[in-house]
Motif scaffolding. Structure first.
Motif, PDB file in Angstrom:
ATOM      1  N   SER A  69      45.063  13.988  79.529  1.00 46.72           N
ATOM      2  CA  SER A  69      45.190  15.315  78.897  1.00 46.72           C
ATOM      3  C   SER A  69      45.993  15.233  77.608  1.00 46.72           C
ATOM      4  N   LEU A  70      47.031  14.416  77.583  1.00 45.51           N
ATOM      5  CA  LEU A  70      47.836  14.266  76.366  1.00 45.51           C
ATOM      6  C   LEU A  70      47.013  13.644  75.250  1.00 45.51           C
ATOM      7  N   GLN A  71      46.264  12.586  75.554  1.00 43.70           N
ATOM      8  CA  GLN A  71      45.496  11.899  74.515  1.00 43.70           C
ATOM      9  C   GLN A  71      44.362  12.757  73.973  1.00 43.70           C
ATOM     10  N   VAL A  72      43.660  13.469  74.870  1.00 39.25           N
ATOM     11  CA  VAL A  72      42.570  14.340  74.408  1.00 39.25           C
ATOM     12  C   VAL A  72      43.118  15.470  73.544  1.00 39.25           C
ATOM     13  N   ALA A  73      44.229  16.064  73.961  1.00 37.20           N
ATOM     14  CA  ALA A  73      44.826  17.147  73.182  1.00 37.20           C
ATOM     15  C   ALA A  73      45.333  16.640  71.837  1.00 37.20           C
ATOM     16  N   LEU A  74      45.882  15.430  71.812  1.00 38.20           N
ATOM     17  CA  LEU A  74      46.346  14.851  70.545  1.00 38.20           C
ATOM     18  C   LEU A  74      45.169  14.633  69.595  1.00 38.20           C
ATOM     19  N   MET A  75      44.047  14.158  70.115  1.00 42.07           N
ATOM     20  CA  MET A  75      42.866  13.940  69.283  1.00 42.07           C
ATOM     21  C   MET A  75      42.352  15.262  68.707  1.00 42.07           C
ATOM     22  N   LEU A  76      42.240  16.287  69.561  1.00 38.91           N
ATOM     23  CA  LEU A  76      41.757  17.575  69.089  1.00 38.91           C
ATOM     24  C   LEU A  76      42.735  18.228  68.111  1.00 38.91           C
ATOM     25  N   GLY A  77      44.024  18.105  68.401  1.00 42.22           N
ATOM     26  CA  GLY A  77      45.013  18.690  67.503  1.00 42.22           C
ATOM     27  C   GLY A  77      45.027  18.015  66.144  1.00 42.22           C
ATOM     28  N   SER A  78      44.885  16.700  66.109  1.00 42.53           N
ATOM     29  CA  SER A  78      44.850  15.986  64.830  1.00 42.53           C
ATOM     30  C   SER A  78      43.608  16.374  64.030  1.00 42.53           C
ATOM     31  N   TYR A  79      42.481  16.530  64.726  1.00 46.19           N
ATOM     32  CA  TYR A  79      41.262  16.951  64.038  1.00 46.19           C
ATOM     33  C   TYR A  79      41.419  18.357  63.453  1.00 46.19           C
ATOM     34  N   LEU A  80      42.015  19.265  64.233  1.00 45.71           N
ATOM     35  CA  LEU A  80      42.233  20.624  63.741  1.00 45.71           C
ATOM     36  C   LEU A  80      43.166  20.636  62.540  1.00 45.71           C
ATOM     37  N   ALA A  81      44.224  19.810  62.595  1.00 45.40           N
ATOM     38  CA  ALA A  81      45.141  19.738  61.458  1.00 45.40           C
ATOM     39  C   ALA A  81      44.436  19.197  60.221  1.00 45.40           C
ATOM     40  N   GLY A  82      43.524  18.239  60.403  1.00 47.47           N
ATOM     41  CA  GLY A  82      42.775  17.719  59.266  1.00 47.47           C
ATOM     42  C   GLY A  82      41.852  18.758  58.655  1.00 47.47           C
ATOM     43  N   VAL A  83      41.202  19.566  59.508  1.00 47.65           N
ATOM     44  CA  VAL A  83      40.325  20.616  59.003  1.00 47.65           C
ATOM     45  C   VAL A  83      41.121  21.659  58.213  1.00 47.65           C
TER      46      VAL A  83
END
Length: 269
Positions: A69-83
């Protein structure tokens, strides 16, 4: 200020990563079923031994759920920050994500007290999403650094982050035993709001950072080019237009020419 902001963001990250699994085990009541209570297990007979055998695979399952859950959330959060960084400046995105990360870290401790596997997954996801503050912070370093000193700025921020991680590990090693002696049931939840408050302190530092000088310089250069093009389009006389085009061509061919090249272009107009 940028180095201090990086340290204030990195220290809670290290502390929560260190205590997350112990906090989850304590919330589910599977912490200490083996190891330190091994004597009690042997004296208790088969029932205690069966309980210990059941707790071990459950700890493995809880660790897997929290990690994924931590790794998936980190991936999604980083993508959102990039957008968001594509549409807004890194400083503005950082001003948005720092309070959000602080709120997520504070709420993760309260959610984890529910004592279920779902709450463990939610805690891991909140901690992972709180790390979305790191990509815009790293991008802001390159934008506010003086020209030709980007590598130096990156190294300084990296050094502060490493020192913050070291202090965070030492903090966990020293403070966790003291919290266990307080008699509070699963006292590690206190660290989550504390880390959220520390992350929120970085908001003040980011707020005082100057706007990106590089972006302003690029904007001024683009505005000058647009002014020149607009001036050239407004010239109605063919001879003047040809002279203006010739002067602009010479200035473009020799960008480091005489300081009066731009003055000549203006005089031609």
């Amino acid at each position: 200020l940028l180095c201090v902001s990086a340290a204030l963001v990195s220290l809670p990250e290290t502390v929560l990563a260190d205590v997350m699994y112990q906090f989850a085990f304590g919330a589910l009541g599977i912490l200490g079923a083996e190891g330190g209570h091994g004597t009690a297990i042997v004296a208790g007979g088969g029932g205690a031994g069966a309980a210990a055998g059941h707790a071990s695979p459950k700890r493995a399952t809880v660790s897997f759920v929290a990690s994924i859950s931590l790794q998936v959330a980190l991936m999604l959060g980083s993508y959102l920050a990039g957008v968001l960084s594509k549409r807004f400046s890194s400083r503005r995105v950082l001003l948005w994500t720092v309070p959000l990360s602080a709120a997520l870290q504070a709420a993760a401790g309260l959610v984890g007290l529910a004592g279920t596997v779902d709450s463990v997954a939610a805690t891991g996801a909140m901690v992972g999403l709180s790390l979305m503050v790191l990509p815009p912070l790293q991008a802001l370093v390159a934008q506010v650094a003086p020209p030709g000193r980007v590598s130096e700025a990156m190294g300084s921020v990296g050094a502060f982050k490493c020192m913050a991680s070291l202090v965070g590990n030492l903090f966990v090693a020293c403070v966790t035993p003291l919290l266990q002696r307080t008699g509070i049931r699963n006292p590690l939840w206190i660290l989550y709001p504390s880390c959220g408050l520390m992350t929120l302190c970085a908001f003040v530092c980011v707020l005082r950072l100057p706007a990106q000088a590089t972006a302003e310089g690029m904007g001024k250069g683009s505005a000058e080019k647009e002014d020149d093009l607009e001036t050239a389009s407004n010239v109605s006389d063919p001879e003047s237009a040809a002279e203006l085009e010739s002067t602009a061509g010479e200035a473009a061919a020799n960008p480091r020419g005489a300081p009066g090249s731009r003055g000549a272009l203006i005089a031609a107009v």
